[in-house]
Design an enzyme around this catalytic site. Structure first.
Site, mmCIF file in Angstrom:
data_model
loop_
_atom_site.group_PDB
_atom_site.id
_atom_site.type_symbol
_atom_site.label_atom_id
_atom_site.label_comp_id
_atom_site.label_asym_id
_atom_site.label_seq_id
_atom_site.Cartn_x
_atom_site.Cartn_y
_atom_site.Cartn_z
ATOM 1 N N ASP A 514 0.594 -1.362 0.203
ATOM 2 C CA ASP A 514 0.016 -0.360 0.043
ATOM 3 C C ASP A 514 0.757 1.008 0.119
ATOM 4 O OD1 ASP A 514 -2.245 1.758 0.199
ATOM 5 O OD2 ASP A 514 -1.897 1.666 2.989
ATOM 6 N N ASP A 712 -2.399 -0.877 5.378
ATOM 7 C CA ASP A 712 -2.089 0.026 6.767
ATOM 8 C C ASP A 712 -3.916 0.037 7.509
ATOM 9 O OD1 ASP A 712 -2.145 2.180 5.190
ATOM 10 O OD2 ASP A 712 -1.672 3.372 6.816
ATOM 11 N N ASP A 716 -7.013 -2.016 2.894
ATOM 12 C CA ASP A 716 -6.137 -3.250 2.342
ATOM 13 C C ASP A 716 -6.431 -4.581 3.017
ATOM 14 O OD1 ASP A 716 -4.096 -1.192 1.517
ATOM 15 O OD2 ASP A 716 -3.726 -0.649 3.646
#
Lengths: 825, 46
Positions: A514, A712, A716
């Site tokens: 990410d 995080d 995700d």
């Protein structure tokens, strides 16, 4: 009561230390006439509470600094009094009392235990308070007729221990029950092993010097009867697990273990009844004890990591601020219904999907969608649960709650994919199939060979082979190495939730990362400044009066404004700020805001600055203009820069054979710009991906090989759950924490490579252990096939091999110990 | 030597009692938290 601490304690900087927390007291707050100095009103209040109740001993007991009192002094905790919450989280106790578990922030030493357990003296109506220091978890027993739970929580908060209702208590209780049962089994198996071994010594003595037959029979029967409870209760763990694996048409290490244990026991029973031949009860009992201990150690490490992740998840808000007739009431999140009005203060997470009824603010979408630029919102705009309100108070009309929200639907995806994840055959399981086949073949050969040489001994020798190859060391090889490594990983700041995770991390494949918050800081930062440098102090002085995220980014980049600049704020809102600074009219904000208000004189932009604004937009940066006395003098660009350690970290990850790539909810241009600086190719940098797209990318990659997802945010979470291994980094959302297999306690990707290398070292230890134990088995097989094996030799070989594996596991350094204090939190 | 037939069962009874106490302690949660009690014992007041 006099206290022993110096009245004006000097700190290292020579300033005055706060009498409560020990931090430096700001010069402006020092009251030379007062006997004690405090850095803030919170510390003064805590000191007064402790003093009033005669609890000054706290200061003598504590080692370092006291926790600073919670700033949210206005927190009412009234959601804890809600009947729905109490029904779920509280248990009735005898005498009309109730008990509950609270997770306390800021608990760190013995003095905290002392102070928290003094709660019955501080709050009338509290019957008992017990603090579990390693888990930061307090059990409170109170009388609801005398005092509400919210009042207890407020007092704990005012002492600096912000309380949170514990999440996952049912799962925790179940883990604890299993743990206790396992420990009880180990106790029994250990006692049996020791006693059977003692009896076996007598039998060995008889083997050498001769023994009267009635004694030999007596000792055999005693060993047999002793072994029965250990085999049924302790060994049952392995029999059940082997049976479950067989029913699922897979093989596990528990199958050869079960074969060895059962053969050893039945062979012993037959020979005891017959009154001749060898018995191996001591080896069977020792095996059960050692194998159970290995299982227990591994489970305990995994449980500790699971507990820690759940406690971190407990920090997320469980209360919403319900607005009724203009009054605020805190209620549990679960009780929110569509149609009600809630208040969302600056810094709070939005509790449900809804429409803004009043107020204007900026929200941070990064955890929900991955977009790094904050979004301005006003009445009539829609906001989603899980986004963060940054700037000012909002009133939100709730439309959807719980599982119907965008976050709720994502969480349903997470659960679905966590369940569907295909199990991966681990090294030990793959070996066990071959192992069973090899051992059974060798036993058959032994039987066939001895049937020709000495038919009366054939069965004995074949059974001895099955017993001596019972993979004690082999069964310990993986659990011990992995549990030792998980323990070291926790001290290094990686909480690993499963024993198979480390092994999965050693087979390189695709690693999706990410961007926002993982590769980058996750917050706006000043990265470009075009134009006049001299206005910077004026800008800093004006922006110090705003709580807008870009204003705070200005202050971080420009530093605290120099004293002496007089600022008069004329107007401030989401678009920018207008102020009189040292008598000059200053406008800072978005191009529309500044050009609309800079003044009549020259609203147009100088060509150089116009070019700069264009360039900023091309880089994906947010442009901000600065105008002084009606003239635009500077343009600033804000972005979300990469973390300094992201580049080197990805280089190390690549060197280990992984193919990193970016999956970002942010704009494709921004994702590509970030990827370019990290040395990634364009197809590896995907921008503008929704949470569902991330999930698809992970699933698609799963067809080619292992996929690791690092993230995080809520966006995700589904991908984390579906990936071969999901790694959540600190600072993210609760959803990511619960979905991931590994939780990194520090933000950013800087230490990902360390995790991968540690996993590699762990697997080398596992392989080394497997080689040791297989070598031992080769020796055992040779002895059994040649017919020289007897119970005494087996009793020496078995512990020797296990000891080798234990030493090899605990001597290995798999994860470098990071900052021990930080890792514990 | 026939005293063995009495001594061994008696010794095993003792061992059984010890195991019983351990199983009770484990089930009652005496081994759940091994850190806090070591700190608690230092609080010598009350």
């Amino acid at each position: 009561m006099p206290t022993t601490e110096p009245i004006l304690a000097p700190t290292t900087a020579g300033a005055v230390a706060c009498a409560h927390c020990g931090l430096a007291v700001p010069a402006a707050a020092v009251d030379a006439a007062a006997p004690r100095q405090f850095c803030c009103e919170g510390c003064r209040a805590v000191w007064a509470i402790l003093h009033e109740h005669g609890l000054e001993r706290y200061y003598a007991l504590r080692g370092g600094a006291a926790p600073a009192p919670a700033p949210a002094a206005d927190r009412l905790y009234s959601e804890l009094d809600d009947p729905g919450f109490q029904g779920r989280a509280c248990r009735p106790e005898p005498g009309g009392l109730f008990s509950t578990e609270l997770y306390l922030e800021g608990v760190h030493c013995g003095a905290c235990v002392w102070l928290v357990e003094k709660l019955p003296g501080l709050v009338p109506g509290v019957a008992e308070a017990r603090l579990d220091l390693p888990r930061s978890q307090a059990r409170v027993v109170w009388d609801p007729r005398t005092v509400p739970l919210s009042a207890i929580a407020r007092r704990l908060g005012s002492l600096g221990y912000t309380p949170h209702p514990c999440r996952g208590l049912a799962a925790q209780a179940a883990r604890r029950r299993e743990d206790r049962a396992m420990l009880a089994r180990i106790g029994l198996a250990g006692a049996v092993a020791a006693n059977v071994m003692g009896i076996a010594f007598a039998l060995y003595g008889g083997m050498l010097d001769g023994m009267e037959p009635e004694f030999a029979a007596f000792f055999r029967w005693a060993s047999l009867l002793l072994t029965v409870p250990s085999l049924i209760w302790g060994g049952g763990v392995f029999f059940r697990s082997a049976w479950a694996a067989l029913s699922a048409r897979t093989l596990g290490m528990d199958l050869p273990i079960s074969i060895g244990l059962l053969t050893g026991f039945l062979h012993g029973v037959v020979n005891t009844v017959r009154g001749s031949g060898d018995v191996y009860f001591d080896s069977v009992a020792a095996l059960i004890f050692l194998l159970l201990s290995g299982r227990y150690l591994q489970r305990r490490q995994q449980r500790a990591a699971g507990d820690a992740a759940e406690l971190a998840a407990s920090l997320y808000p469980t209360a919403a601020r319900l607005l009724e007739d203009g009054r605020v009431r805190e209620v549990p999140l679960e009780t929110l219904a569509p149609g009600v009005l809630v208040e969302v203060r600056a810094g709070d997470l939005v509790p449900a999907d809804g429409v803004i009824a009043a107020g204007r603010s900026t929200v941070d979408l990064s955890l929900l969608s991955g977009e790094s630029a904050p979004l301005g919102v006003r009445a009539g705009d829609r906001v989603h649960a899980g986004t963060l309100n940054l700037a000012s108070r909002l009133e939100v009309r709730v439309e959807r709650t719980g599982l119907d929200t965008r976050v709720g639907r994502l969480m349903a995806l997470v659960e679905e994919h966590a369940r569907r994840r295909a199990p991966i055959a681990l090294l030990a399981d793959r070996i066990s199939g071959h192992f069973v086949a090899a051992v059974l073949t060798l036993a058959a050969i032994t039987f066939a060979l001895w049937a020709r040489i000495d038919p009366s001994r054939a069965l004995d020798h074949a059974a001895a082979l099955l017993i001596v190859t019972c993979p004690c060391a082999l069964g310990l090889a993986t659990p011990l190495a992995v549990s030792a490594a998980i323990g070291q990983a926790a001290r290094a700041g990686f909480l690993v939730k499963g024993g198979d995770v480390l092994e999965k991390l050693t087979r390189p494949g695709r690693m999706w990362l990410d961007k926002t918050g993982t590769l980058t800081e996750g917050r706006a930062t000043l990265v470009r400044w075009h134009g006049d440098e001299r206005v910077k102090p004026l800008v800093a002085a004006a922006e110090a009066h705003s709580s807008h995220p870009l204003a705070r980014a200005f202050l971080r980049a420009l530093g605290e404004p120099p004293a002496g600049i007089r600022v008069e704020i004329m107007e401030t809102h989401g678009g920018g700020i207008e102020a009189l600074a040292d008598g000059r009219r200053l406008v800072v904000g978005s191009p529309e805001f500044v050009l609309g208000r800079a003044g009549e004189s020259s609203p147009a932009l100088a060509p150089a600055l116009a070019g700069a604004v264009g360039a900023l937009a091309g880089e994906g940066l947010t442009p901000v203009l600065v105008a002084v006395d009606g003239r635009v003098v500077a343009a600033a660009g804000f972005g979300d820069p990469l973390r300094a350690d992201a580049g080197p970290a990805l280089d190390r990850v690549r060197a280990l054979g992984w193919r990193p790539g970016i999956l970002s909810g942010d704009d494709a241009r921004i994702a590509r710009a970030a990827g370019e600086r990290l040395g990634l190719t364009v197809p590896d940098c995907r921008g503008g991906v929704s949470p569902e797209d991330k999930l698809q990318a992970v699933l698609a990659g799963g067809a080619e090989g292992p996929v690791v997802m690092v993230g995080d945010g809520v966006n995700d979470a589904a991908a984390l759950a579906a990936a071969t291994v999901g790694i959540a980094v600190a600072g993210g959302a609760e959803a990511a924490l619960t979905a991931a297999d590994v939780f990194v306690v520090r933000p950013g990707v800087g230490r990902i490579a360390e995790l991968l290398e540690g996993a590699g070292r762990t697997m080398r230890v596992v392989r080394r252990n497997l080689v040791f134990s297989l070598a031992y088995n080769v020796v055992g097989v040779t002895l059994a096939m040649t017919g020289v094996l007897n119970p005494l030799v087996a009793a020496i070989l078995m512990p020797l091999s296990s000891l080798t594996v234990i030493l090899s596991s605990y001597r290995a350094r798999t994860f470098a110990r990071a900052d021990a204090v930080e890792a514990r939190r | 030597m026939s005293v063995m037939f009495v001594l061994l069962p008696v010794a095993l009874l003792f061992a059984g009692a010890a195991v019983g106490v351990f199983v009770w302690a484990a089930r009652a949660g005496q081994f759940d938290d091994l850190e806090t009690p070591s700190v608690r014992i230092l609080h010598d007041d009350d």
